[in-house]
Design an enzyme around this catalytic site. Sequence first.
Site, PDB file in Angstrom:
ATOM      1  N   HIS A 210      41.762  28.599  32.120  1.00 63.54           N
ATOM      2  CA  HIS A 210      40.680  28.912  33.058  1.00 63.54           C
ATOM      3  C   HIS A 210      39.801  27.691  33.266  1.00 63.54           C
ATOM      4  CE1 HIS A 210      37.909  31.892  35.027  1.00 63.54           C
ATOM      5  NE2 HIS A 210      37.087  30.860  34.849  1.00 63.54           N
TER       6      HIS A 210
ATOM      7  N   HIS B 118      37.724  25.072  36.590  1.00 66.39           N
ATOM      8  CA  HIS B 118      37.288  24.886  37.979  1.00 66.39           C
ATOM      9  C   HIS B 118      37.362  23.398  38.297  1.00 66.39           C
ATOM     10  CE1 HIS B 118      35.764  29.009  38.758  1.00 66.39           C
ATOM     11  NE2 HIS B 118      35.663  29.016  37.433  1.00 66.39           N
TER      12      HIS B 118
ATOM     13  N   GLN C 188      34.525  32.641  45.508  1.00 66.20           N
ATOM     14  CA  GLN C 188      33.330  32.430  44.690  1.00 66.20           C
ATOM     15  C   GLN C 188      32.154  33.307  45.105  1.00 66.20           C
ATOM     16  OE1 GLN C 188      32.179  29.617  42.065  1.00 66.20           O
ATOM     17  NE2 GLN C 188      31.054  31.543  41.991  1.00 66.20           N
TER      18      GLN C 188
ATOM     19  N   HIS D   9      37.805  36.650  37.748  1.00 69.55           N
ATOM     20  CA  HIS D   9      36.537  36.622  37.030  1.00 69.55           C
ATOM     21  C   HIS D   9      36.072  38.081  36.958  1.00 69.55           C
ATOM     22  CE1 HIS D   9      36.755  32.423  38.102  1.00 69.55           C
ATOM     23  NE2 HIS D   9      35.581  32.152  37.556  1.00 69.55           N
TER      24      HIS D   9
ATOM     25  N   GLU E 126      31.675  39.229  34.291  1.00 68.93           N
ATOM     26  CA  GLU E 126      31.013  38.070  33.676  1.00 68.93           C
ATOM     27  C   GLU E 126      29.498  38.308  33.709  1.00 68.93           C
ATOM     28  OE1 GLU E 126      30.753  33.195  34.047  1.00 68.93           O
ATOM     29  OE2 GLU E 126      31.744  34.335  35.617  1.00 68.93           O
TER      30      GLU E 126
ATOM     31  N   ASP F 134      36.776  26.223  31.293  1.00 69.66           N
ATOM     32  CA  ASP F 134      35.955  26.717  32.402  1.00 69.66           C
ATOM     33  C   ASP F 134      35.303  25.596  33.190  1.00 69.66           C
ATOM     34  OD1 ASP F 134      34.864  28.538  34.139  1.00 69.66           O
ATOM     35  OD2 ASP F 134      33.418  29.376  32.736  1.00 69.66           O
TER      36      ASP F 134
END
Length: 418
Positions: A57, A59, A152, A210, A213, A309
Amino acid sequence: MLDLILRHCTLPDGRRDHDIGIRDGRIVAVQPALPATAAEELDAAGQLVTPPFVDAHFHLDSALSYGLPRINQSGTLLEGIALWGELKPTLTQDAIVERALAYCDQAVGQGLLAIRSHVDVCDPRLLAVEALLQVRERVKPYLDLQLVAFPQDGVLRVPGALALLTRALDLGVDVVGGIPHFERTMADGAESVRLLCELAAERGLRVDMHCDETDDPLSRHIETLSFHAQRLGLQGRVAGSHLTSMHSMDNYYVSKLLPLIAEAGVAAIANPLINITLQGRHDTYPKRRGMTRVPELLAAGVPVAFGHDCVMDPWYALGSGDMLDVAHMGLHVAQMTSQAAMRQCFDAVTTTPARILGLEGYGLDVGCRADLVLLQARDVVEALRLRAHRLLVLRAGRVVARSEPVVMRLSLPGRGVG
């Protein structure tokens, strides 16, 4: 004759003094005292040889963008999302590519040869998508980059986001993503999970969302994700990332939730560094740890991987791409200090995420691709304790990174010279 033999290796399962023979980029032998010759032989000297690290995971589109357009003063998740929204209109494809390639270089040096990266699709230009598709091809000889179409700002919250996500898949993005807890309502979040899982089922793709969270004990999107994974026959192809609401849920509810996740064949991906940093922000004391229930998930038969992450982006000012840092933090936060549990934490950054990503030929068995890392450690627990130095990194049997052992020399009165 073989291309390469690594002599005197310690393996993650505890086997010692084994040799690894490599030909044509594949492992052809793993045994003591391999009776063969090779064009090159390297002595592991009893140090640990492992398959490469895998980040389940990440970005990559935002990596190394720390300080743009400004620093996250509060250090919170929501300010990070707002900053990314400010930054997006100013992004250029070249800048994204340059930062992503720089991070991939750093990753290779750390023995990290596979990354699943979420890429934001809530930009009508799909700038980050096109940039990371280009990066994926450029790094392919030395790093496996798997891309997740990540809305997002919410696939239902943002007009046209579902069409943009579909376009990203058409361009070649690998995995369907989502962020149900960021939709406007719980009902919209549940509906987004249904839509996105059905889209993945239609296209034969994997899912990585996701999910929950938050610190909200009533967030229920992992339940919905598990339900649709089972309904649509997606077992083994779905992951719920973060799952931090589980740290706040009632134990009775969790006792029903865990078997559902396991039966649905859904994997969990925790992000220890970020989860303990961004969660629990509304707490004074007692203060919640933030990370999901890793030992309980594992005990229920749910595969659990750890992700990094973020590295130096609007959400997180730190990070180095070192998955042993991630596992080290996960071990402490989850209180996984038994010998078996520590090995599970090592698996959470190697073999388990490799299975979640569906990596072909990963491992140390004969026939596997010769992607290997030589660590300056005698076993898995020592590697975690020391965040062990990487001595060699091999991709398909070729050395792609090399460094000298770290040696401390002391000169102390009465203690001799080391």
